[in-house]
Design a protein around this motif. Structure first.
Motif, PDB file in Angstrom:
ATOM      1  N   ALA A   4      -0.985  15.791  -1.293  1.00  0.00           N
ATOM      2  CA  ALA A   4      -1.716  14.103  -1.575  1.00  0.00           C
ATOM      3  C   ALA A   4      -1.936  15.545  -2.907  1.00  0.00           C
ATOM      4  O   ALA A   4      -2.630  16.217  -2.775  1.00  0.00           O
ATOM      5  CB  ALA A   4      -3.043  14.026  -0.363  1.00  0.00           C
TER       6      ALA A   4
ATOM      7  N   SER B 197      -5.672   0.798  -4.251  1.00  0.00           N
ATOM      8  CA  SER B 197      -6.458   0.574  -3.218  1.00  0.00           C
ATOM      9  C   SER B 197      -8.238   1.478  -3.849  1.00  0.00           C
ATOM     10  O   SER B 197      -9.042   1.498  -2.837  1.00  0.00           O
ATOM     11  CB  SER B 197      -6.628   0.843  -1.698  1.00  0.00           C
TER      12      SER B 197
ATOM     13  N   ARG C  50      -3.444  -4.383  -0.704  1.00  0.00           N
ATOM     14  CA  ARG C  50      -2.606  -3.883   0.077  1.00  0.00           C
ATOM     15  C   ARG C  50      -1.424  -3.952  -1.369  1.00  0.00           C
ATOM     16  O   ARG C  50      -0.172  -4.490  -0.214  1.00  0.00           O
ATOM     17  CB  ARG C  50      -1.584  -4.243   1.381  1.00  0.00           C
ATOM     18  N   LEU C  51      -1.434  -2.842  -2.066  1.00  0.00           N
ATOM     19  CA  LEU C  51      -0.589  -3.058  -3.063  1.00  0.00           C
ATOM     20  C   LEU C  51       0.129  -1.352  -3.508  1.00  0.00           C
ATOM     21  O   LEU C  51      -1.278  -0.656  -3.761  1.00  0.00           O
ATOM     22  CB  LEU C  51      -0.578  -3.547  -4.530  1.00  0.00           C
TER      23      LEU C  51
ATOM     24  N   ASN D 114      -6.868  14.680  -0.098  1.00  0.00           N
ATOM     25  CA  ASN D 114      -8.288  13.660   0.802  1.00  0.00           C
ATOM     26  C   ASN D 114      -7.724  14.448   2.061  1.00  0.00           C
ATOM     27  O   ASN D 114      -6.875  14.835   3.197  1.00  0.00           O
ATOM     28  CB  ASN D 114      -8.050  12.630   0.708  1.00  0.00           C
TER      29      ASN D 114
ATOM     30  N   ASP E 106       2.123  12.149  -3.487  1.00  0.00           N
ATOM     31  CA  ASP E 106       0.684  11.254  -3.740  1.00  0.00           C
ATOM     32  C   ASP E 106      -0.672  10.852  -4.093  1.00  0.00           C
ATOM     33  O   ASP E 106      -0.778  11.684  -4.623  1.00  0.00           O
ATOM     34  CB  ASP E 106       0.319  11.586  -1.871  1.00  0.00           C
TER      35      ASP E 106
ATOM     36  N   ALA F 154      -3.009   9.161  -5.408  1.00  0.00           N
ATOM     37  CA  ALA F 154      -3.255   7.827  -4.996  1.00  0.00           C
ATOM     38  C   ALA F 154      -4.792   8.120  -5.965  1.00  0.00           C
ATOM     39  O   ALA F 154      -5.597   7.680  -5.758  1.00  0.00           O
ATOM     40  CB  ALA F 154      -4.400   7.960  -3.248  1.00  0.00           C
TER      41      ALA F 154
ATOM     42  N   GLY G  96       1.307  -0.649   0.214  1.00  0.00           N
ATOM     43  CA  GLY G  96       0.137   0.299   0.285  1.00  0.00           C
ATOM     44  C   GLY G  96       0.205   1.245  -0.322  1.00  0.00           C
ATOM     45  O   GLY G  96       2.114   0.999   0.505  1.00  0.00           O
ATOM     46  N   VAL G  97       0.009   2.730  -0.138  1.00  0.00           N
ATOM     47  CA  VAL G  97       1.421   3.474  -0.629  1.00  0.00           C
ATOM     48  C   VAL G  97       1.328   4.061   1.794  1.00  0.00           C
ATOM     49  O   VAL G  97       2.300   4.739   1.792  1.00  0.00           O
ATOM     50  CB  VAL G  97      -0.164   4.725  -0.262  1.00  0.00           C
ATOM     51  N   ASP G  98       0.565   3.723   1.996  1.00  0.00           N
ATOM     52  CA  ASP G  98       1.267   3.451   3.327  1.00  0.00           C
ATOM     53  C   ASP G  98       3.019   3.604   3.834  1.00  0.00           C
ATOM     54  O   ASP G  98       3.126   4.443   4.563  1.00  0.00           O
ATOM     55  CB  ASP G  98      -0.033   2.391   4.358  1.00  0.00           C
TER      56      ASP G  98
END
Ligand SMILES: Cc1ncc(COP(=O)(O)O)c(C=O)c1O
Length: 369
Positions: free
Chosen positions: A153, A211, A220-221, A157, A183, A185, A83-85
């Motif tokens: 971001a 996600s 989780r990619l 968000n 980011d 996302a 994940g980006v996390d």
């Protein structure tokens, strides 16, 4: 002195971040996930998973080559992450020393602050203005020689606001000593990518996630993209098996199904303009969004509104505690059918709670801290 085991001091003072994941039955318009599903090609590939795939350690590199081909960049500019996390975590671990500064524009995604603070670095938060636009000038002014990580971001968000290419390039240019993470996302839903600048600017990192538009939050990619010489450093910090074999096996199917993404994004954008129109017609203050969600102001009705929607089987996200977002609720858009359901329930929920729109109080802008 006690010889009891204690966590590091910065960890003991870290706020707990508990996304309200429990009991999420109903239409999940609270987490910005793709609530439509995912590509059927991915589901099909899942059926081919064998015991051999599960019992061997996963190999990340073929997946990195596939992502590189998809994005038109070199494979050594890609690191697949959990994940980006994890991408954010790795950047913090690679570039921050205790006492260094991380710069973020708030409100924004919570994990930038958490991972930065956990290293012992400081976080300078620049408050977005009343319009919750990206505070480009204030961000530039807040850069210091100690700034070593900047996270933006784009789209953001929970606001849905975007930063322009010029604003981002100015920040990259003003902070050559800092890793600057853009980011992306939510880039499938709006905003302009900086992908064409990758490798040309030494401190530019971009991350992408599977996600959101791809509908694969459970895998989780994510992908961290950056200059080759820096990616070498990040690979030293990353676990060799950080991405699981099931997700890696399905990755090409997800990337190849461009039709699925296009059809899903089209429905989200349609839903977004319908929801924004609803807010306009009802005089409910909202922030025009470039992402798959819209933030709106419900003032004192915020909590009863969220509860009433839950009773009706639709989960929406209370953002009251985000800086500058008191009284705000964020609603994620889904597919066409889900938007029809949302727009049917919304007026009924508002009537049930006796809602009358409230003017948004003036935001008291805080200094960067
Ligand atoms: C801006 C932003 N970045 C990253 C993430 C998390 O992405 P991932 O699921 O890949 O960890 C989110 C999730 O809400 C987000 O809003």
């Amino acid at each position: 002195m006690s010889n009891r085991l204690r966590a590091r001091r910065v960890v003991e003072t870290l706020k707990e971040y508990h996304p309200p994941l429990g009991g999420r039955d109903g239409l999940r318009l609270d987490f910005n996930e793709n609530v439509d599903g995912c590509s059927t090609r991915v589901l099909h590939t899942l059926h081919s998973i064998t015991a051999e795939l599960l019992n061997k350690y996963p190999e990340r590199e073929p997946g990195e080559r596939a992502v590189a081909r998809h994005l038109g960049i070199a494979a050594d500019q890609v690191l697949l992450t959990n994940g980006v996390d994890e991408a954010i975590h790795l950047l913090a671990e690679t570039y921050l020393e205790p006492g260094d500064e991380t710069l973020i524009a708030v409100p924004t995604f919570s994990m930038y602050e958490i991972y930065a603070l956990a290293t012992g670095a400081m976080v300078r938060s620049v408050q977005s203005s009343e319009a919750l636009e990206f505070p480009a000038a204030a961000m530039l002014a807040a850069i210091t020689p100690q700034t070593r990580l900047i996270c933006v971001a784009n789209p953001n968000n929970p606001t849905g606001a975007i930063a322009t290419r010029e604003q981002l390039l100015a920040i990259l240019n003003a902070a050559p000593q800092a890793a600057v993470l853009i980011d992306e996302a939510y880039i499938h839903f709006g905003g302009e990518t900086l992908l064409d600048q990758l490798g040309h600017i030494d401190n530019l990192f971009i991350c992408r996630t599977f996600s959101k538009a791809f509908g694969l939050a459970g895998f989780r990619l994510g992908a961290l993209l950056g200059p080759t010489q820096h990616m070498k450093m990040l690979r030293r910090v990353a676990s060799p098996y950080n991405v699981n074999g099931v997700a890696l096996t399905c990755l090409s199917a997800a990337l190849d199904d461009r039709d699925y993404i296009a059809a899903y994004v089209e429905q989200v954008l349609e839903g977004r303009s319908l929801l924004e129109r609803f807010y306009r017609e009802r005089n409910i203050p909202y922030w025009p969004s470039q992402a798959n969600f819209v933030l709106a102001y419900f003032g004192d009705y915020r909590k009863v509104f969220v509860d009433e929607m839950r009773k009706r089987g639709i989960l929406v996200r209370d953002r009251n505690n985000d800086p500058g977002c008191a009284g705000c609720v964020r609603i994620t858009l889904g597919n066409r059918e889900q938007t029809v359901r949302l727009l049917r329930e919304l007026p009924e929920a508002l009537a049930a709670i006796g809602f009358t729109p409230q003017p948004r109080p003036t935001l008291v802008a805080k200094e960067a801290q």
